[in-house]
Motif scaffolding. Structure first.
Motif, PDB file in Angstrom:
ATOM      1  N   LYS A  53       0.825  -1.207   0.000  1.00 45.74           N
ATOM      2  CA  LYS A  53       0.000   0.000   0.000  1.00 45.74           C
ATOM      3  C   LYS A  53       0.861   1.260   0.000  1.00 45.74           C
ATOM      4  N   PHE A  54       1.834   1.312   0.903  1.00 46.29           N
ATOM      5  CA  PHE A  54       2.657   2.517   1.004  1.00 46.29           C
ATOM      6  C   PHE A  54       3.607   2.662  -0.180  1.00 46.29           C
ATOM      7  N   SER A  55       4.024   1.558  -0.765  1.00 41.68           N
ATOM      8  CA  SER A  55       4.845   1.627  -1.979  1.00 41.68           C
ATOM      9  C   SER A  55       4.046   2.236  -3.129  1.00 41.68           C
ATOM     10  N   LEU A  56       2.792   1.820  -3.261  1.00 41.28           N
ATOM     11  CA  LEU A  56       1.945   2.374  -4.322  1.00 41.28           C
ATOM     12  C   LEU A  56       1.636   3.848  -4.079  1.00 41.28           C
ATOM     13  N   ILE A  57       1.399   4.212  -2.834  1.00 41.91           N
ATOM     14  CA  ILE A  57       1.162   5.621  -2.522  1.00 41.91           C
ATOM     15  C   ILE A  57       2.389   6.446  -2.862  1.00 41.91           C
ATOM     16  N   GLY A  58       3.567   5.950  -2.508  1.00 44.56           N
ATOM     17  CA  GLY A  58       4.814   6.654  -2.825  1.00 44.56           C
ATOM     18  C   GLY A  58       5.023   6.805  -4.319  1.00 44.56           C
ATOM     19  N   ALA A  59       4.775   5.715  -5.057  1.00 46.46           N
ATOM     20  CA  ALA A  59       4.929   5.774  -6.512  1.00 46.46           C
ATOM     21  C   ALA A  59       3.931   6.763  -7.114  1.00 46.46           C
ATOM     22  N   GLY A  60       2.708   6.782  -6.602  1.00 46.41           N
ATOM     23  CA  GLY A  60       1.712   7.732  -7.096  1.00 46.41           C
ATOM     24  C   GLY A  60       2.115   9.159  -6.814  1.00 46.41           C
ATOM     25  N   ALA A  61       2.711   9.403  -5.645  1.00 55.91           N
ATOM     26  CA  ALA A  61       3.159  10.750  -5.298  1.00 55.91           C
ATOM     27  C   ALA A  61       4.294  11.200  -6.217  1.00 55.91           C
ATOM     28  N   VAL A  62       5.207  10.291  -6.518  1.00 55.70           N
ATOM     29  CA  VAL A  62       6.317  10.629  -7.431  1.00 55.70           C
ATOM     30  C   VAL A  62       5.773  10.959  -8.817  1.00 55.70           C
ATOM     31  N   VAL A  63       4.854  10.147  -9.318  1.00 50.49           N
ATOM     32  CA  VAL A  63       4.278  10.388 -10.644  1.00 50.49           C
ATOM     33  C   VAL A  63       3.538  11.725 -10.657  1.00 50.49           C
ATOM     34  N   ALA A  64       2.751  11.983  -9.622  1.00 52.21           N
ATOM     35  CA  ALA A  64       2.010  13.248  -9.559  1.00 52.21           C
ATOM     36  C   ALA A  64       2.967  14.433  -9.521  1.00 52.21           C
ATOM     37  N   THR A  65       4.039  14.316  -8.761  1.00 61.10           N
ATOM     38  CA  THR A  65       5.031  15.391  -8.685  1.00 61.10           C
ATOM     39  C   THR A  65       5.682  15.631 -10.040  1.00 61.10           C
ATOM     40  N   LEU A  66       6.057  14.560 -10.726  1.00 58.61           N
ATOM     41  CA  LEU A  66       6.677  14.704 -12.044  1.00 58.61           C
ATOM     42  C   LEU A  66       5.723  15.350 -13.037  1.00 58.61           C
ATOM     43  N   ILE A  67       4.467  14.989 -12.974  1.00 55.31           N
ATOM     44  CA  ILE A  67       3.470  15.595 -13.878  1.00 55.31           C
ATOM     45  C   ILE A  67       3.326  17.082 -13.576  1.00 55.31           C
TER      46      ILE A  67
END
Length: 74
Positions: A53-67
């Motif tokens: 769960k926390f790995s997916l949240i982290g990956a989503g945060a990185v993607v959102a930041t890059l966008i």
């Protein structure tokens, strides 16, 4: 001789009942809705593990930041 015929008929009937029971069990096991529900439960259980769960949240945060960086750099 009559007893032999009756015994054979009882054995055939017992075999039919076992076969019917086996076919019913196979029908339940192969039910597409049941298989889909089991798969969904398995995936949801895996996604609810803290490590995943926390790995997916982290990956989503990185993607959102890059966008966001890409959008506001223009």
């Amino acid at each position: 001789m009559a007893r032999d015929t009756e015994a054979i008929e009882r054995e055939i009937e017992a075999a039919r009942n076992r076969l019917a029971s086996t076919l019913d069990e196979l029908a339940v096991r192969a039910d597409p809705q049941r298989l889909a529900d089991n798969a969904k439960q398995t995936v949801m259980a895996k996604l609810n593990e803290p490590k995943v769960k926390f790995s997916l949240i982290g990956a989503g945060a990185v993607v959102a930041t890059l966008i966001l960086v890409k959008i506001f750099r223009r």
